[in-house]
Enzyme design. Structure first.
Site, PDB file in Angstrom:
ATOM      1  N   THR A   1     136.034  56.828 -15.707  1.00 14.85           N
ATOM      2  CA  THR A   1     134.878  56.087 -16.217  1.00 14.85           C
ATOM      3  C   THR A   1     135.320  54.832 -16.961  1.00 14.85           C
ATOM      4  O   THR A   1     134.722  53.762 -16.808  1.00 14.85           O
ATOM      5  CB  THR A   1     134.030  56.984 -17.141  1.00 14.85           C
ATOM      6  OG1 THR A   1     133.624  58.147 -16.418  1.00 14.85           O
ATOM      7  CG2 THR A   1     132.803  56.245 -17.634  1.00 14.85           C
TER       8      THR A   1
ATOM      9  N   ASP B   1     132.352  55.790 -10.758  1.00 20.62           N
ATOM     10  CA  ASP B   1     133.356  56.663 -11.385  1.00 20.62           C
ATOM     11  C   ASP B   1     133.351  58.057 -10.760  1.00 20.62           C
ATOM     12  O   ASP B   1     133.875  59.001 -11.347  1.00 20.62           O
ATOM     13  CB  ASP B   1     133.143  56.749 -12.899  1.00 20.62           C
ATOM     14  CG  ASP B   1     131.898  57.536 -13.284  1.00 20.62           C
ATOM     15  OD1 ASP B   1     131.009  57.737 -12.427  1.00 20.62           O
ATOM     16  OD2 ASP B   1     131.811  57.962 -14.455  1.00 20.62           O
TER      17      ASP B   1
END
Length: 381
Positions: A197, A265
């Site tokens: 992320t 992500d």
């Protein structure tokens, strides 16, 4: 180091290959300080303060606008280190000397700071046309926090009558070495705590990508699964299956004309990888059938990046980010996930896969590691 700061830096050189010194400095600022958003034109200016009898070459001057996570003092310390690396030797004498490179912070946000290491805004910038003219190229409306005047207004009021000549050579942006062309959709994957992320955030910010983040935090079954994995495994995986399908369908169908590509992500195939670990064989077979029925028409990423991280570092990252329900994840579970990903990728023929070992890298805290990862991604051989 979480917040981005806007920094304007003045560059000058009057010794040796002046253009090369400026370009080397720009490259090193990008490597060690932050993202370079804009670069001024280069100007030839007379050397001031050296005395009328001194035989010194003119300066090449420029300014750059940088986004950084570092404090003002850390930025200044790094600039001094870059000067040293490029051959500048500072002496205690107050006599002006020719220098391969001179780097000064002009503005750091709208901060007014006077410390032993740095004074910002630069105390002499409003008196120096060789600073104001290139600064005008990239920040004409930026307001001096002490004087309340824009850079354009300060240049009009400046009493420095030095001749300034535009040089017909452009400094190159270091950002252009990273070519994301041909990638409409990039998926970044990795184990729990690998940093996928964080990397997706940084790439989307630096290279104008549309950011797609997995909405795992909204899943009410995730904390329950970590407490009672056998009881909640199938429920959890089915809820993820539905959520990911809905999200990825929505995100991939919504074009953003102002973004150059999409970066996510997660990838939908993580559902198969995790479910194979968490579910009994009979439940996994049912789950896999449903998966392929749902995802058969979903677009695949043009580039699939897997961030490999060793178990010890994964546990450190998990503890650092402090999610309560993750704190008791066993090493064995993390190792099974890593093995599951690597087994999946080994047999994958439809995806363009890059596995990047980041076990000895910290791209969040260490910008050089982030640059290294970008080079791994953009090396298309």
């Amino acid at each position: 180091m979480d917040q981005n700061h806007n920094v304007y830096i003045a560059l000058g050189s009057n010794k040796g290959d002046r253009m090369k010194h400026l370009q080397d400095a720009v490259d090193l600022v990008f490597e060690h300080v932050g993202k370079i958003n804009s670069i001024s034109r280069v100007y030839n200016t007379p050397a001031l303060g050296f005395g009328t009898d001194a035989l010194v070459d003119d300066f090449y001057n420029a300014c750059i606008f940088v986004e950084t996570r570092f404090s003002a003092e850390n930025v200044m310390q790094t600039l001094l280190e870059i000067e040293t690396e490029l051959g500048r030797t500072r002496h205690s004498s107050e006599v002006y000397e020719s220098r391969t490179i001179d780097l000064d912070v002009v503005f750091y946000d709208d901060l007014v700071l006077d410390s032993k290491l740095i004074t910002t805004p630069h105390p002499q910038m409003h008196k120096r046309k060789f600073v104001l003219q290139p600064l005008l190229d990239i920040a004409p409306k930026t307001v001096h926090p002490k004087f309340g005047k824009t850079v354009a207004e300060l240049l009009e009021l400046c009493e420095d009558d030095s001749a300034i000549e535009l040089v017909n050579i452009w400094l190159k942006s270091p950002m252009k070495q990273f070519d994301f062309g041909g990638y409409d959709y990039i998926a970044i994957e990795g184990n729990i705590g690998a940093g996928k992320t964080s990397l997706a955030h940084q790439i989307s910010h630096d290279f104008n990508g549309k950011l797609i983040l997995e909405r795992f935090a909204d899943n009410p079954f995730l904390p329950k699964f970590y407490d009672e994995p056998q009881r909640y495994a199938f429920t959890l995986e089915m809820s993820f299956l539905a959520d990911r399908y809905q999200q990825i369908s929505d995100d991939l169908s919504q074009l953003d004309l102002f973004k150059d590509f999409m970066v996510s992500d997660y990838d939908i195939f993580k559902s198969l990888i995790f479910s194979k670990i968490t579910l009994p064989e009979d439940e996994f077979r049912l789950y896999r059938k449903l998966f392929y029925l749902m995802y058969k028409d979903i677009a695949k990423p043009d580039l699939y990046i897997y961030l490999y991280q060793n178990t010890e570092r994964l546990q450190e990252n998990i503890k650092k980010r402090g999610r309560d329900y993750e704190q008791n994840i066993a090493n064995d579970y993390l190792e099974k996930i890593n093995s599951g990903y690597l087994e999946f990728l080994k047999n994958q023929t439809e995806l363009n896969v890059k596995i990047i070992d980041i076990s000895n890298r910290d791209f969040v805290e260490n910008r050089a590691d982030y640059i290294w990862i970008l080079r791994q991604i953009c090396n298309k051989t």
